[in-house]
Each structure stands twice: as structure tokens, then as C-alpha cells.
Design a protein around this motif. Structure first.
Motif, PDB file in Angstrom:
ATOM      1  N   TYR A 158       0.834  -1.206   0.000  1.00 53.32           N
ATOM      2  CA  TYR A 158       0.000   0.000   0.000  1.00 53.32           C
ATOM      3  C   TYR A 158       0.871   1.260   0.000  1.00 53.32           C
ATOM      4  O   TYR A 158       0.594   2.224  -0.722  1.00 53.32           O
ATOM      5  CB  TYR A 158      -0.935  -0.015   1.215  1.00 53.32           C
ATOM      6  CG  TYR A 158      -1.834   1.190   1.288  1.00 53.32           C
ATOM      7  CD1 TYR A 158      -2.939   1.311   0.455  1.00 53.32           C
ATOM      8  CD2 TYR A 158      -1.560   2.220   2.180  1.00 53.32           C
ATOM      9  CE1 TYR A 158      -3.764   2.430   0.516  1.00 53.32           C
ATOM     10  CE2 TYR A 158      -2.378   3.337   2.248  1.00 53.32           C
ATOM     11  CZ  TYR A 158      -3.468   3.440   1.417  1.00 53.32           C
ATOM     12  OH  TYR A 158      -4.276   4.545   1.472  1.00 53.32           O
TER      13      TYR A 158
ATOM     14  N   LYS B 253       2.433   1.707  -3.427  1.00 52.67           N
ATOM     15  CA  LYS B 253       1.459   2.192  -4.408  1.00 52.67           C
ATOM     16  C   LYS B 253       1.159   3.672  -4.219  1.00 52.67           C
ATOM     17  O   LYS B 253       1.005   4.410  -5.195  1.00 52.67           O
ATOM     18  CB  LYS B 253       0.178   1.363  -4.325  1.00 52.67           C
ATOM     19  CG  LYS B 253       0.344  -0.011  -4.926  1.00 52.67           C
ATOM     20  CD  LYS B 253      -0.924  -0.831  -4.814  1.00 52.67           C
ATOM     21  CE  LYS B 253      -0.705  -2.214  -5.402  1.00 52.67           C
ATOM     22  NZ  LYS B 253      -1.875  -3.072  -5.210  1.00 52.67           N
ATOM     23  N   GLU B 254       1.073   4.123  -2.970  1.00 52.19           N
ATOM     24  CA  GLU B 254       0.807   5.542  -2.712  1.00 52.19           C
ATOM     25  C   GLU B 254       1.968   6.410  -3.189  1.00 52.19           C
ATOM     26  O   GLU B 254       1.749   7.467  -3.806  1.00 52.19           O
ATOM     27  CB  GLU B 254       0.530   5.784  -1.226  1.00 52.19           C
ATOM     28  CG  GLU B 254       0.279   7.236  -0.875  1.00 52.19           C
ATOM     29  CD  GLU B 254      -0.957   7.867  -1.516  1.00 52.19           C
ATOM     30  OE1 GLU B 254      -1.106   9.094  -1.399  1.00 52.19           O
ATOM     31  OE2 GLU B 254      -1.774   7.147  -2.144  1.00 52.19           O
TER      32      GLU B 254
ATOM     33  N   ARG C  59       1.774   6.435  -6.927  1.00 53.78           N
ATOM     34  CA  ARG C  59       0.624   7.220  -7.378  1.00 53.78           C
ATOM     35  C   ARG C  59       0.951   8.710  -7.359  1.00 53.78           C
ATOM     36  O   ARG C  59       0.665   9.438  -8.318  1.00 53.78           O
ATOM     37  CB  ARG C  59      -0.582   6.928  -6.486  1.00 53.78           C
ATOM     38  CG  ARG C  59      -1.870   7.599  -6.944  1.00 53.78           C
ATOM     39  CD  ARG C  59      -2.994   7.470  -5.931  1.00 53.78           C
ATOM     40  NE  ARG C  59      -2.769   8.278  -4.740  1.00 53.78           N
ATOM     41  CZ  ARG C  59      -2.920   9.611  -4.671  1.00 53.78           C
ATOM     42  NH1 ARG C  59      -3.265  10.289  -5.737  1.00 53.78           N
ATOM     43  NH2 ARG C  59      -2.702  10.259  -3.547  1.00 53.78           N
ATOM     44  N   LEU C  60       1.567   9.167  -6.283  1.00 55.30           N
ATOM     45  CA  LEU C  60       1.924  10.588  -6.185  1.00 55.30           C
ATOM     46  C   LEU C  60       2.951  10.975  -7.245  1.00 55.30           C
ATOM     47  O   LEU C  60       2.826  12.022  -7.888  1.00 55.30           O
ATOM     48  CB  LEU C  60       2.461  10.917  -4.795  1.00 55.30           C
ATOM     49  CG  LEU C  60       1.440  10.957  -3.665  1.00 55.30           C
ATOM     50  CD1 LEU C  60       2.146  11.142  -2.328  1.00 55.30           C
ATOM     51  CD2 LEU C  60       0.425  12.064  -3.888  1.00 55.30           C
TER      52      LEU C  60
ATOM     53  N   ARG D 237       0.993  11.315   4.652  1.00 54.62           N
ATOM     54  CA  ARG D 237       0.119  10.377   3.959  1.00 54.62           C
ATOM     55  C   ARG D 237      -0.503   9.355   4.901  1.00 54.62           C
ATOM     56  O   ARG D 237      -1.654   8.971   4.714  1.00 54.62           O
ATOM     57  CB  ARG D 237       0.884   9.612   2.864  1.00 54.62           C
ATOM     58  CG  ARG D 237       1.514  10.476   1.810  1.00 54.62           C
ATOM     59  CD  ARG D 237       0.574  11.029   0.760  1.00 54.62           C
ATOM     60  NE  ARG D 237      -0.561  11.717   1.363  1.00 54.62           N
ATOM     61  CZ  ARG D 237      -1.471  12.429   0.737  1.00 54.62           C
ATOM     62  NH1 ARG D 237      -1.428  12.574  -0.527  1.00 54.62           N
ATOM     63  NH2 ARG D 237      -2.461  13.016   1.348  1.00 54.62           N
TER      64      ARG D 237
ATOM     65  N   PHE E 245       8.145   4.721   2.520  1.00 51.22           N
ATOM     66  CA  PHE E 245       7.574   5.720   1.616  1.00 51.22           C
ATOM     67  C   PHE E 245       8.681   6.554   0.972  1.00 51.22           C
ATOM     68  O   PHE E 245       8.680   6.767  -0.248  1.00 51.22           O
ATOM     69  CB  PHE E 245       6.589   6.621   2.363  1.00 51.22           C
ATOM     70  CG  PHE E 245       5.970   7.650   1.475  1.00 51.22           C
ATOM     71  CD1 PHE E 245       4.853   7.349   0.708  1.00 51.22           C
ATOM     72  CD2 PHE E 245       6.509   8.925   1.375  1.00 51.22           C
ATOM     73  CE1 PHE E 245       4.288   8.293  -0.136  1.00 51.22           C
ATOM     74  CE2 PHE E 245       5.959   9.880   0.535  1.00 51.22           C
ATOM     75  CZ  PHE E 245       4.844   9.558  -0.230  1.00 51.22           C
TER      76      PHE E 245
END
Length: 170
Positions: free
Chosen positions: A5, A8-9, A12-13, A78, A108
Motif C-alpha cells: 500500500y 502504491k501511494e 501514485r503521487l 500520507r 515511503f
């Protein structure tokens, strides 16, 4: 929260804003990034004040470390914003893998700042971990985190070391 997850975040950003630059992403998200030249032992921190989001970064750090701190604090934005409304995430010892929020922010940052294809290309060219970090202008420990995450995804990559928990400690 799963590494998948988080990855993916970050992806995505980077795709949505067409950049891996954490300062540009923070600006686009409406996060205020402020530099403080009075910090002594503090690398950076994330705080929500009256519904406004802030990343404070030690202005005495080199540009690479400032970029890393910004990406790390974006991870807190986030995934840990609710915590930051009542407390402040202060980075005295960035990359402390002992706490879940820090671990997630580290993942991240590594996913946002380092493209997997760049890692694979350098590995294919037989770069060692030091050469990879130098070629990407990233701290070796951040590269180690990225490689470890790639391994968890099933890629046949191995890192010769584990990242140090205190690699950005002043």
C-alpha cells in the motif's frame, strides 16, 4: 499498513504529479515546507496546526538530506496525519526502524525517491551497493531499504547489509 500500500501511494503521487521531487509534491498537496536554521539535533518534523500541514526541515543539512527528510515527512503526512494533530513527528534519529510509523515513513521515502527501474539497471551493470547509492545520489541506507522492499515483492535482489537505524543521526 502494508508495504504494498505504501509503495502504491508513493508511485501514485510520483505519477500524478509527474515528479519524484518531494518538495514539488508537498507544494502541490498544500503542505507548507519551512526551513529552520536554529535546529541543532533535529533533522525535521511534521505537524498539523489548525488543519494546516507543515514540514519543518533543518536548513543546515545538505540538499540530499533535506530531500530525504522531506520525503520521509511526506510519508507521515500520507499515513500518520491523525497522530500529528495531537503530537509532532520529530526526526532526531531518522530511519529508526523500531517504530511502525518511522518504518512506514522510511519505506515511503525510499519508494518515492528511488525508481525501481534505476535499481535494476544498476544491478544489471554489476554495481555494488556503494556504487548504486553514489550513482543515484542517495544515502546507502535508503537504497538498502528500497532493495529490501524489492526483495519482499519477490524480486531476486539481495542487499549485503541491513540499513542502520541511526544513519542520519546528528
Amino acid at each position: 499498513m502494508s508495504s504494498d500500500y505504501i509503495r502504491k501511494e508513493a508511485g501514485r503521487l510520483a505519477k500524478y504529479y509527474e515528479t519524484r521531487d518531494p518538495f514539488e509534491i508537498a507544494q502541490n498537496l498544500g503542505i507548507h515546507v519551512l526551513f529552520n536554521y536554529d535546529f541543532i539535533d533535529l533533522k525535521g518534523m511534521y505537524k498539523v496546526i489548525q488543519r494546516s500541514r507543515f514540514i519543518f526541515i533543518n536548513g543546515n543539512l545538505n540538499e540530499r538530506d533535506q530531500r530525504t527528510i522531506c520525503a520521509h515527512e511526506l510519508g507521515h503526512d500520507r499515513f500518520h496525519r491523525e497522530y500529528a494533530k495531537n503530537a509532532t513527528f520529530q526526526e532526531f534519529m531518522l530511519y529508526n526502524m523500531q517504530t511502525r510509523p518511522e518504518y512506514e515513513a522510511n519505506i515511503f521515502a525510499s519508494e518515492l525517491l528511488i525508481d525501481s527501474d534505476d535499481i535494476f539497471s544498476l544491478i544489471d551493470n554489476e554495481y555494488d551497493i556503494y556504487q548504486i547509492a553514489r550513482a543515484l545520489d542517495e544515502d546507502m541506507n535508503l537504497v538498502l531499504i528500497k532493495i529490501d522492499e524489492l526483495r519482499k515483492q519477490g524480486y531476486d535482489v539481495r542487499a549485503p547489509y541491513r540499513p542502520r537505524a541511526d544513519f542520519l543521526h546528528l
